[in-house]
Design a protein around this motif. Structure first.
Motif, PDB file in Angstrom:
ATOM      1  N   LEU A 178      70.019  68.449  67.026  1.00 35.51           N
ATOM      2  CA  LEU A 178      69.022  68.425  65.951  1.00 35.51           C
ATOM      3  C   LEU A 178      69.679  68.598  64.575  1.00 35.51           C
ATOM      4  CD1 LEU A 178      66.018  70.487  67.383  1.00 35.51           C
ATOM      5  CD2 LEU A 178      66.157  68.027  66.978  1.00 35.51           C
ATOM      6  N   LEU A 179      70.666  69.484  64.501  1.00 34.49           N
ATOM      7  CA  LEU A 179      71.367  69.707  63.232  1.00 34.49           C
ATOM      8  C   LEU A 179      72.067  68.437  62.759  1.00 34.49           C
ATOM      9  CD1 LEU A 179      72.273  71.759  61.072  1.00 34.49           C
ATOM     10  CD2 LEU A 179      74.297  72.171  62.475  1.00 34.49           C
ATOM     11  N   TRP A 180      72.773  67.761  63.656  1.00 36.02           N
ATOM     12  CA  TRP A 180      73.468  66.533  63.275  1.00 36.02           C
ATOM     13  C   TRP A 180      72.490  65.410  62.952  1.00 36.02           C
ATOM     14  CZ3 TRP A 180      78.058  66.040  61.444  1.00 36.02           C
ATOM     15  CH2 TRP A 180      79.012  66.999  61.723  1.00 36.02           C
ATOM     16  N   ILE A 181      71.410  65.321  63.654  1.00 46.34           N
ATOM     17  CA  ILE A 181      70.395  64.305  63.335  1.00 46.34           C
ATOM     18  C   ILE A 181      69.822  64.568  61.946  1.00 46.34           C
ATOM     19  CG2 ILE A 181      68.093  63.469  63.952  1.00 46.34           C
ATOM     20  CD1 ILE A 181      68.904  63.775  66.878  1.00 46.34           C
ATOM     21  N   ALA A 182      69.550  65.828  61.632  1.00 44.21           N
ATOM     22  CA  ALA A 182      69.020  66.175  60.307  1.00 44.21           C
ATOM     23  C   ALA A 182      70.051  65.872  59.221  1.00 44.21           C
ATOM     24  CB  ALA A 182      68.622  67.641  60.271  1.00 44.21           C
TER      25      ALA A 182
ATOM     26  N   LEU B 201      69.451  63.144  56.277  1.00 45.78           N
ATOM     27  CA  LEU B 201      69.540  63.495  54.858  1.00 45.78           C
ATOM     28  C   LEU B 201      70.606  62.666  54.145  1.00 45.78           C
ATOM     29  CD1 LEU B 201      69.131  67.380  54.958  1.00 45.78           C
ATOM     30  CD2 LEU B 201      67.516  65.684  54.066  1.00 45.78           C
ATOM     31  N   SER B 202      71.710  62.417  54.823  1.00 42.35           N
ATOM     32  CA  SER B 202      72.756  61.590  54.241  1.00 42.35           C
ATOM     33  C   SER B 202      72.257  60.164  54.005  1.00 42.35           C
ATOM     34  CB  SER B 202      73.975  61.583  55.158  1.00 42.35           C
ATOM     35  OG  SER B 202      74.950  60.695  54.680  1.00 42.35           O
ATOM     36  N   LEU B 203      71.558  59.603  54.975  1.00 44.03           N
ATOM     37  CA  LEU B 203      70.992  58.259  54.809  1.00 44.03           C
ATOM     38  C   LEU B 203      69.961  58.234  53.694  1.00 44.03           C
ATOM     39  CD1 LEU B 203      70.622  57.053  58.502  1.00 44.03           C
ATOM     40  CD2 LEU B 203      72.213  56.221  56.769  1.00 44.03           C
ATOM     41  N   LEU B 204      69.138  59.272  53.610  1.00 42.86           N
ATOM     42  CA  LEU B 204      68.147  59.348  52.541  1.00 42.86           C
ATOM     43  C   LEU B 204      68.827  59.394  51.175  1.00 42.86           C
ATOM     44  CD1 LEU B 204      65.159  59.665  51.756  1.00 42.86           C
ATOM     45  CD2 LEU B 204      65.505  62.141  51.890  1.00 42.86           C
TER      46      LEU B 204
END
Length: 116
Positions: free
Chosen positions: A8-12, A16-19
Motif C-alpha cells: 500500500l505504501l509503494w502504491i501510494a 503521488l509521483s504520477l500525480l
C-alpha cells in the motif's frame, strides 16, 4: 509491519509521483501554449512593420552606391567614401552625445563643443 502495508505504501508513493508528474506536465503544456500564442501575436504585430528603415534627412540626401560597385571603383574613390562615411558617423555620435549630456544637465566635453 505486515507485507500488505509495504504494498500500500509503494502504491501510494507511485500514485503521488504520477500525480506530481501529470500536474507538472499540464503546467508545462499550458505555459508552452501561452508562449506559442504570444509568439503568434508578436508575429502578427511585427509583420506590419515596413522592411525599409526610416532615414533622416541627412541620410536621404547621401545615397548609397549600388552593391558590388566597389569592385570596379578606384582605390582613391573608395578611400574617400570610407573617410566621408566615417566622419559622418563620428559627427552623428558626437551630436547624440552632446544632446544626451544637455538633457541630463551634465557639462559638455571640450572635444564635443563646436568652434566653427
Amino acid at each position: 509491519m505486515p507485507w500488505w502495508f509495504w504494498v500500500l505504501l509503494w502504491i501510494a508513493l507511485i500514485a503521488l509521483s504520477l500525480l506530481l508528474h501529470v500536474t507538472l506536465g499540464y503546467r508545462l503544456f499550458r505555459n508552452f501554449m501561452a508562449t506559442v500564442q504570444e509568439l503568434g501575436a508578436a508575429g502578427e504585430r511585427f509583420s506590419n512593420i515596413s522592411p525599409t528603415p526610416e532615414t533622416s534627412d541627412v541620410e536621404a540626401v547621401s545615397e548609397r552606391p549600388a552593391p558590388g560597385s566597389a569592385i570596379f571603383a578606384s582605390p582613391g574613390q573608395m578611400r574617400h567614401d570610407y573617410l566621408t562615411a566615417k566622419a559622418f558617423r563620428q559627427e552623428v555620435r558626437r551630436q547624440k552625445r552632446v544632446q544626451r549630456k544637455a538633457e541630463r544637465g551634465q557639462p559638455q566635453s571640450l572635444h564635443d563643443i563646436e568652434f566653427r
